[in-house]
Design an enzyme around this catalytic site. Structure first.
Site, PDB file in Angstrom:
ATOM      1  N   HIS A  75       0.757  -1.347  -0.150  1.00 28.01           N
ATOM      2  CA  HIS A  75      -0.038  -0.182  -0.019  1.00 28.01           C
ATOM      3  C   HIS A  75       0.881   1.230  -0.090  1.00 28.01           C
ATOM      4  O   HIS A  75       1.881   1.276   0.598  1.00 28.01           O
ATOM      5  CB  HIS A  75      -0.916   0.117   1.339  1.00 28.01           C
ATOM      6  CG  HIS A  75      -0.475  -0.088   2.523  1.00 28.01           C
ATOM      7  ND1 HIS A  75      -0.297   1.476   2.984  1.00 28.01           N
ATOM      8  CD2 HIS A  75      -0.058  -1.076   3.271  1.00 28.01           C
ATOM      9  CE1 HIS A  75       0.098   0.841   4.589  1.00 28.01           C
ATOM     10  NE2 HIS A  75       0.331  -0.447   4.696  1.00 28.01           N
ATOM     11  N   ASP A 185       5.556   1.627   6.979  1.00 24.96           N
ATOM     12  CA  ASP A 185       4.447   1.044   6.934  1.00 24.96           C
ATOM     13  C   ASP A 185       3.581   1.821   5.827  1.00 24.96           C
ATOM     14  O   ASP A 185       2.841   2.877   6.290  1.00 24.96           O
ATOM     15  CB  ASP A 185       3.577   0.883   8.220  1.00 24.96           C
ATOM     16  CG  ASP A 185       2.338   0.306   8.111  1.00 24.96           C
ATOM     17  OD1 ASP A 185       2.038  -0.183   7.129  1.00 24.96           O
ATOM     18  OD2 ASP A 185       1.317   0.388   8.998  1.00 24.96           O
ATOM     19  N   GLU A 217      -5.317   1.835   2.640  1.00 28.05           N
ATOM     20  CA  GLU A 217      -5.070   0.735   3.555  1.00 28.05           C
ATOM     21  C   GLU A 217      -5.340   0.929   4.814  1.00 28.05           C
ATOM     22  O   GLU A 217      -5.880   0.171   5.487  1.00 28.05           O
ATOM     23  CB  GLU A 217      -3.540   0.093   3.112  1.00 28.05           C
ATOM     24  CG  GLU A 217      -3.570  -1.279   4.005  1.00 28.05           C
ATOM     25  CD  GLU A 217      -3.011  -1.364   5.096  1.00 28.05           C
ATOM     26  OE1 GLU A 217      -2.676  -2.262   5.916  1.00 28.05           O
ATOM     27  OE2 GLU A 217      -2.542  -0.231   5.695  1.00 28.05           O
ATOM     28  N   ASP A 240       3.864  -6.229   3.673  1.00 28.00           N
ATOM     29  CA  ASP A 240       3.701  -5.241   4.499  1.00 28.00           C
ATOM     30  C   ASP A 240       4.363  -5.506   5.783  1.00 28.00           C
ATOM     31  O   ASP A 240       5.375  -6.560   5.807  1.00 28.00           O
ATOM     32  CB  ASP A 240       2.167  -5.625   5.050  1.00 28.00           C
ATOM     33  CG  ASP A 240       1.658  -4.156   5.340  1.00 28.00           C
ATOM     34  OD1 ASP A 240       2.381  -3.231   5.926  1.00 28.00           O
ATOM     35  OD2 ASP A 240       0.268  -4.081   5.554  1.00 28.00           O
TER      36      ASP A 240
END
Length: 371
Positions: A75, A185, A217, A240
């Protein structure tokens, strides 16, 4: 080129991408700068790149055969905030987009739609000991953009609804491969996905690969759900982060089995609560094939079953249409949801090696039955 040389080349590619991404701002719903960067990086690596109406970027690498079709996802969005109102004296009130603890916010540098700002904090010279020891909730915090009135804020081009993101430069720790920046992240996942396609450039896989850089996300895995429905993959691998529990305030047995520097993480179960009800349990065929690739490439991996703290895009991908076998590969990460998240490039390099080998073994993925 030796394996050692290859790994150094991979680390350098990851480092470059992470440094680039740390200078971009892409709060959920405002990922435009990241979309432009990802498109530019992918266009020379694949056969086709398209962007849908919500901003999901899909890169197609055609295979030698009609199937299987593998979806990779990582993402683009990061946690942040949104301007909620403007005080008469020019301070901004704001609300969260995604999760970031109150204790991490005071005096943080932020970008407010292209303008420098600072989340205010009680002055150490004017607060009592009791007040200085308290953590102010986000509802009481404000952003200082250097303006003295609401009119001045308006003339700067700052308005209600504008995105706010952390400012945090890419930094490297001395004497090792650990790096720090905002939004690892999932900038780490994006860097891994780009590097996988870089290392597969010139190769034609057995089946086709659709690598998707997704939006939204952090606010409910929405972009991945859109993309999985649209592209109809046969199976999927989400990339991820995985919170590492090897710091003094956590336990690698009670909190998580993940440590930095011990390789990428194969997430076998992920849930946003203490009970695995919503979230994702890895498909057995995906686990089997991914661990086989790890053994072939001699990539050390960590197995994890994570409860609490959220899930990955596999949670919605695997229930799209008639069900899509899915699994998550993670990178150990410290200080999640803070302006300064830390990863080890050796773990990210291991993730690249693992996924590249997994794709090279696509001929073994014809049967992904549950038993």
């Amino acid at each position: 080129m030796t394996d050692s040389d290859t790994n150094e080349h991979t680390k350098e590619g990851l480092r470059r991408t992470l440094r680039d991404l740390s200078n971009l701002h892409g709060v959920s719903g405002f990922e435009q700068a990241v979309v432009r960067y990802i498109r530019q990086r992918l266009e020379s690596l694949v056969d086709e790149v398209e962007t849908d109406r919500f901003g999901n970027v899909t890169a197609l690498k055609r295979g030698r055969n009609a199937g299987p079709l593998l979806m990779l996802s990582a993402h683009m969005d990061e946690i942040g905030f949104i301007v909620k109102s403007v005080e008469a004296n020019g301070f901004l009130r704001f609300a969260r987009i995604g999760g970031s603890g109150d204790g991490l916010l005071g005096c943080r540098k932020v970008d407010v739609n292209g303008h420098f700002g600072l989340i205010g904090s009680l002055s150490g010279h004017l607060g009592s000991a009791a007040r200085l020891g308290q953590v102010a909730p986000v509802s009481e915090l404000y952003i200082d953009v250097g303006a003295s009135s609401a009119d001045a804020v308006s003339k700067m081009g700052i308005n209600v609804g504008d995105p706010v993101s952390f400012i945090s430069e890419f930094m490297e720790f001395t004497g090792g491969d650990r790096v720090c920046a905002k939004a690892m992240d999932d900038h780490a996942g994006l860097a891994i996905m780009i590097q996988v396609l870089t290392e597969l450039k010139g190769e034609i896989p057995f089946g086709s690969v659709r690598a998707v850089a997704t939006v939204l996300e952090q606010v409910g895995l929405r972009g991945a759900a859109m993309a999985a429905y649209r592209i109809k993959p046969d199976y999927a691998l989400a990339i991820d982060g995985s919170p590492a529990a090897d710091t003094p305030d956590l336990s690698v047995t009670k909190d998580s089995s993940v440590s930095m520097g011990n390789g990428p993480v194969v997430n076998l179960a992920m849930s946003s609560g203490d009970v695995i009800i919503r979230g994702h349990i890895a498909h057995p065929a995906m686990k089997r094939q991914l661990l086989a690739a790890a053994a072939t490439r001699r990539v050390p991996v960590q197995l994890a079953a994570k409860t609490g703290g959220g899930s990955s895009e596999a949670a919605l991908i695997h229930i799209a249409r008639g069900g899509i076998p899915a699994i998550t590969v993670g990178v150990p990460r410290r200080y999640s949801f803070s302006p300064h998240e830390v990863i080890d490039l050796r773990d990210a390099t291991g993730a690249v090696n693992l996924i590249v080998q997994f794709i090279r073994e696509m001929e073994n993925h014809i049967d992904l039955g549950f038993v």
